[in-house]
Design a protein around this motif. Structure first.
Motif, PDB file in Angstrom:
ATOM      1  N   ARG A   1       0.839  -1.215   0.000  1.00 56.17           N
ATOM      2  CA  ARG A   1       0.000   0.000   0.000  1.00 56.17           C
ATOM      3  C   ARG A   1       0.869   1.258   0.000  1.00 56.17           C
TER       4      ARG A   1
ATOM      5  N   GLY B   1       2.325   1.697  -3.314  1.00 53.45           N
ATOM      6  CA  GLY B   1       1.243   2.104  -4.204  1.00 53.45           C
ATOM      7  C   GLY B   1       1.046   3.613  -4.204  1.00 53.45           C
TER       8      GLY B   1
ATOM      9  N   THR C   1       1.695   5.661  -7.537  1.00 52.95           N
ATOM     10  CA  THR C   1       0.537   6.390  -8.059  1.00 52.95           C
ATOM     11  C   THR C   1       0.924   7.843  -8.334  1.00 52.95           C
TER      12      THR C   1
ATOM     13  N   ALA D   1       0.039  -8.948  -8.901  1.00 52.85           N
ATOM     14  CA  ALA D   1      -1.423  -8.849  -8.770  1.00 52.85           C
ATOM     15  C   ALA D   1      -1.806  -7.909  -7.627  1.00 52.85           C
ATOM     16  N   ASP D   2      -1.076  -7.941  -6.542  1.00 48.92           N
ATOM     17  CA  ASP D   2      -1.374  -7.053  -5.417  1.00 48.92           C
ATOM     18  C   ASP D   2      -0.912  -5.626  -5.709  1.00 48.92           C
TER      19      ASP D   2
ATOM     20  N   ILE E   1      -0.309  -4.001  -8.629  1.00 54.40           N
ATOM     21  CA  ILE E   1      -0.954  -3.255  -9.720  1.00 54.40           C
ATOM     22  C   ILE E   1      -2.277  -2.645  -9.257  1.00 54.40           C
ATOM     23  N   ARG E   2      -2.925  -3.303  -8.298  1.00 53.94           N
ATOM     24  CA  ARG E   2      -4.197  -2.769  -7.810  1.00 53.94           C
ATOM     25  C   ARG E   2      -4.009  -1.591  -6.871  1.00 53.94           C
ATOM     26  N   GLN E   3      -2.751  -1.345  -6.461  1.00 59.20           N
ATOM     27  CA  GLN E   3      -2.461  -0.171  -5.627  1.00 59.20           C
ATOM     28  C   GLN E   3      -1.870   0.970  -6.437  1.00 59.20           C
TER      29      GLN E   3
ATOM     30  N   LYS F   1      -2.906   3.494  -8.748  1.00 56.52           N
ATOM     31  CA  LYS F   1      -4.261   3.924  -9.108  1.00 56.52           C
ATOM     32  C   LYS F   1      -4.260   4.955 -10.230  1.00 56.52           C
TER      33      LYS F   1
END
Ligand code: 5GP
Ligand code: MG
Length: 180
Positions: free
Chosen positions: A20, A23, A27, A49-50, A52-54, A56
């Protein structure tokens, strides 16, 4: 699986907290840049996978295979398997990697990608093992999740002879497992 682990080095919570944090940094770094996020298979899959979702911001996903390992030993020579689908010319490339060890694999990948004239190439590695670096390699990761000691680690995507990738945490493999 669990009984082959000498010590849990990074728990699921530690991994998610750090991802996080990274991320937020990534970002901000890639806002408005529409980066191509390149994962180095297979070890990176769970982190990718974890992570890329952070990140944004709009981005594309791509993957490459580079390998230099057999068992627990780096062969020192990296080889490609698999081509990227995206054209990276003029694009910002973010490489995600599971572990930066001797640096041979990423150095090889970096030198390959830089010839395709991207706008930038940066590296985010979940783990860094600086004690093992090839002294001839000056390439450095731009972002590191965690520095790890000079031990062979598995889990969260990282394997020993293709096993242990599905452990949800990162652990140190008992030396007797690979001595067997
Ligand atoms: P390098 O080319 O930097 O020596 O190696 C990078 C690759 O070696 C990593 O992407 C990873 O696949 C593998 N590797 C290096 N150290 C370890 C380790 O401690 N555990 C596992 N499972 N793989 C490692
Ligand atoms: Mg790898």
């Amino acid at each position: 699986m669990e009984r082959d682990i000498a010590e849990v080095l990074l728990s699921q919570e530690q991994l998610q907290t750090r991802i996080r944090e990274l991320g937020e940094i990534l970002t901000a770094e890639y806002a408005g840049k529409n980066p191509i996020v390149v994962g180095v298979l297979k070890g990176v899959v769970i982190f990718y996978a974890d992570m890329i979702r952070q990140i944004k911001v709009p981005c594309q996903m791509d993957f490459m295979r580079v390998s230099s390992y057999q068992g627990t030993q780096s062969t020192g020579k990296a080889v490609f398997g698999g081509k990227m689908s995206e054209n990276i010319e003029g694009r910002h490339v973010l490489i995600l990697e599971d572990i930066f060890d001797t640096g041979n694999s990423l150095n090889f990948l970096y030198n390959h990608l830089i010839q395709k004239n991207p706008a930038s190439i940066k590296i985010c590695t979940l783990l860094d093992k600086p004690s093992r670096r090839n002294p001839e390699i000056t390439l450095k990761p731009d972002w590191v999740g965690f520095e790890v000691p000079n031990a062979f680690v598995v889990g969260y995507g990282l394997d020993y002879n293709e096993a242990y990738r599905n452990l949800p945490y990162i652990g140190i493999l008992k030396p007797e497992v690979y001595a067997e």
